[in-house]
Design a protein around this motif. Structure first.
Motif, PDB file in Angstrom:
ATOM      1  N   LEU A  35      84.432 117.460  24.721  1.00 40.09           N
ATOM      2  CA  LEU A  35      84.009 116.960  23.495  1.00 40.09           C
ATOM      3  C   LEU A  35      84.912 116.535  22.486  1.00 40.09           C
ATOM      4  N   GLU A  36      85.064 115.610  21.948  1.00 43.20           N
ATOM      5  CA  GLU A  36      85.846 115.104  20.993  1.00 43.20           C
ATOM      6  C   GLU A  36      85.878 116.007  19.504  1.00 43.20           C
ATOM      7  N   SER A  37      84.547 116.437  19.421  1.00 45.36           N
ATOM      8  CA  SER A  37      84.375 117.327  18.126  1.00 45.36           C
ATOM      9  C   SER A  37      84.908 118.737  18.207  1.00 45.36           C
ATOM     10  N   ALA A  38      85.451 119.276  19.460  1.00 42.28           N
ATOM     11  CA  ALA A  38      86.120 120.523  19.747  1.00 42.28           C
ATOM     12  C   ALA A  38      87.494 120.143  19.554  1.00 42.28           C
ATOM     13  N   GLU A  39      87.959 120.552  18.306  1.00 44.49           N
ATOM     14  CA  GLU A  39      89.274 120.193  18.062  1.00 44.49           C
ATOM     15  C   GLU A  39      90.031 121.789  18.206  1.00 44.49           C
ATOM     16  N   THR A  40      91.459 121.356  18.375  1.00 48.72           N
ATOM     17  CA  THR A  40      92.400 122.472  18.757  1.00 48.72           C
ATOM     18  C   THR A  40      92.448 123.180  17.314  1.00 48.72           C
ATOM     19  N   ILE A  41      92.469 124.597  17.552  1.00 51.82           N
ATOM     20  CA  ILE A  41      92.418 125.489  16.391  1.00 51.82           C
ATOM     21  C   ILE A  41      93.968 125.734  16.192  1.00 51.82           C
ATOM     22  N   PRO A  42      94.459 125.496  15.021  1.00 57.31           N
ATOM     23  CA  PRO A  42      95.725 125.918  14.620  1.00 57.31           C
ATOM     24  C   PRO A  42      96.168 127.746  14.761  1.00 57.31           C
ATOM     25  N   LEU A  43      97.259 127.996  15.252  1.00 63.25           N
ATOM     26  CA  LEU A  43      97.319 129.478  15.497  1.00 63.25           C
ATOM     27  C   LEU A  43      96.801 130.406  14.271  1.00 63.25           C
ATOM     28  N   PRO A  44      97.203 130.164  13.195  1.00 62.81           N
ATOM     29  CA  PRO A  44      96.476 131.018  11.949  1.00 62.81           C
ATOM     30  C   PRO A  44      95.102 131.025  11.933  1.00 62.81           C
ATOM     31  N   GLY A  45      94.570 129.840  12.479  1.00 70.02           N
ATOM     32  CA  GLY A  45      92.824 130.068  12.480  1.00 70.02           C
ATOM     33  C   GLY A  45      92.489 131.059  13.783  1.00 70.02           C
ATOM     34  N   TYR A  46      93.004 131.329  14.715  1.00 72.20           N
ATOM     35  CA  TYR A  46      92.745 132.234  15.707  1.00 72.20           C
ATOM     36  C   TYR A  46      92.903 133.750  15.045  1.00 72.20           C
ATOM     37  N   PHE A  47      93.644 133.834  14.141  1.00 71.59           N
ATOM     38  CA  PHE A  47      93.603 135.210  13.307  1.00 71.59           C
ATOM     39  C   PHE A  47      92.626 135.245  12.282  1.00 71.59           C
ATOM     40  N   GLY A  48      92.502 134.162  11.815  1.00 72.87           N
ATOM     41  CA  GLY A  48      91.456 133.995  10.755  1.00 72.87           C
ATOM     42  C   GLY A  48      89.829 134.257  11.402  1.00 72.87           C
ATOM     43  N   ILE A  49      89.886 133.836  12.486  1.00 71.56           N
ATOM     44  CA  ILE A  49      88.452 133.920  13.047  1.00 71.56           C
ATOM     45  C   ILE A  49      88.238 135.130  13.528  1.00 71.56           C
ATOM     46  N   LEU A  50      89.221 135.972  14.088  1.00 71.38           N
ATOM     47  CA  LEU A  50      89.177 137.490  14.259  1.00 71.38           C
ATOM     48  C   LEU A  50      88.914 138.321  12.969  1.00 71.38           C
ATOM     49  N   ALA A  51      89.612 137.839  12.078  1.00 69.69           N
ATOM     50  CA  ALA A  51      89.949 138.887  11.115  1.00 69.69           C
ATOM     51  C   ALA A  51      88.542 138.501   9.979  1.00 69.69           C
ATOM     52  N   PHE A  52      87.973 137.328   9.971  1.00 75.35           N
ATOM     53  CA  PHE A  52      86.620 137.114   9.486  1.00 75.35           C
ATOM     54  C   PHE A  52      85.628 138.069  10.122  1.00 75.35           C
ATOM     55  N   ASN A  53      85.632 137.905  11.475  1.00 81.74           N
ATOM     56  CA  ASN A  53      84.525 138.628  12.384  1.00 81.74           C
ATOM     57  C   ASN A  53      84.523 140.089  12.321  1.00 81.74           C
ATOM     58  N   VAL A  54      85.943 140.621  12.074  1.00 81.87           N
ATOM     59  CA  VAL A  54      86.201 142.009  11.775  1.00 81.87           C
ATOM     60  C   VAL A  54      85.569 142.479  10.431  1.00 81.87           C
ATOM     61  N   VAL A  55      85.927 141.903   9.554  1.00 84.22           N
ATOM     62  CA  VAL A  55      85.524 142.141   8.096  1.00 84.22           C
ATOM     63  C   VAL A  55      83.930 142.082   8.089  1.00 84.22           C
ATOM     64  N   GLN A  56      83.405 140.971   8.773  1.00 89.09           N
ATOM     65  CA  GLN A  56      81.937 140.905   8.728  1.00 89.09           C
ATOM     66  C   GLN A  56      81.291 142.099   9.403  1.00 89.09           C
ATOM     67  N   GLY A  57      81.838 142.519  10.543  1.00 89.06           N
ATOM     68  CA  GLY A  57      81.346 143.339  11.284  1.00 89.06           C
ATOM     69  C   GLY A  57      81.391 144.896  10.483  1.00 89.06           C
ATOM     70  N   ALA A  58      82.421 145.055  10.005  1.00 85.72           N
ATOM     71  CA  ALA A  58      82.682 146.249   9.073  1.00 85.72           C
ATOM     72  C   ALA A  58      81.573 146.306   8.027  1.00 85.72           C
ATOM     73  N   VAL A  59      81.589 145.262   7.226  1.00 81.82           N
ATOM     74  CA  VAL A  59      80.577 145.309   6.230  1.00 81.82           C
ATOM     75  C   VAL A  59      78.996 145.655   6.875  1.00 81.82           C
ATOM     76  N   LEU A  60      78.778 144.787   7.760  1.00 82.09           N
ATOM     77  CA  LEU A  60      77.140 145.069   8.204  1.00 82.09           C
ATOM     78  C   LEU A  60      77.335 146.408   8.826  1.00 82.09           C
TER      79      LEU A  60
END
Length: 75
Positions: A35-60
């Motif tokens: 897919l052309e729309s599946a762009e490469t994630i920059p390195l800080p983006g990986y940490f951002g994805i994981l951090a966001f999901n950890v925070v979201q899981g903690a809040v929930l």
């Protein structure tokens, strides 16, 4: 509706958040060749994805803990 009585709902939902983040990253990697729309994630983006999901899981998890405590199903 509560199906199970988790002993540690915060830890359970944080683990679910990490799992979801890893699955999202792996799905992006697997779709990039097709897919052309599946762009490469920059390195800080990986940490951002994981951090966001950890925070979201903690809040929930905290919300779930409060609900279970309110219903008298958690000590």
């Amino acid at each position: 509706m509560v199906i199970a009585k988790p002993v540690q709902p915060v830890l359970t939902l944080v683990a679910a958040g990490v799992t979801y983040g890893v699955a999202a990253i792996l799905l992006n990697w697997s779709l990039q060749p097709f897919l052309e729309s599946a762009e490469t994630i920059p390195l800080p983006g990986y940490f951002g994805i994981l951090a966001f999901n950890v925070v979201q899981g903690a809040v929930l998890g905290v919300i779930a803990r409060l609900v279970l405590r309110r219903l008298g199903r958690l000590r």
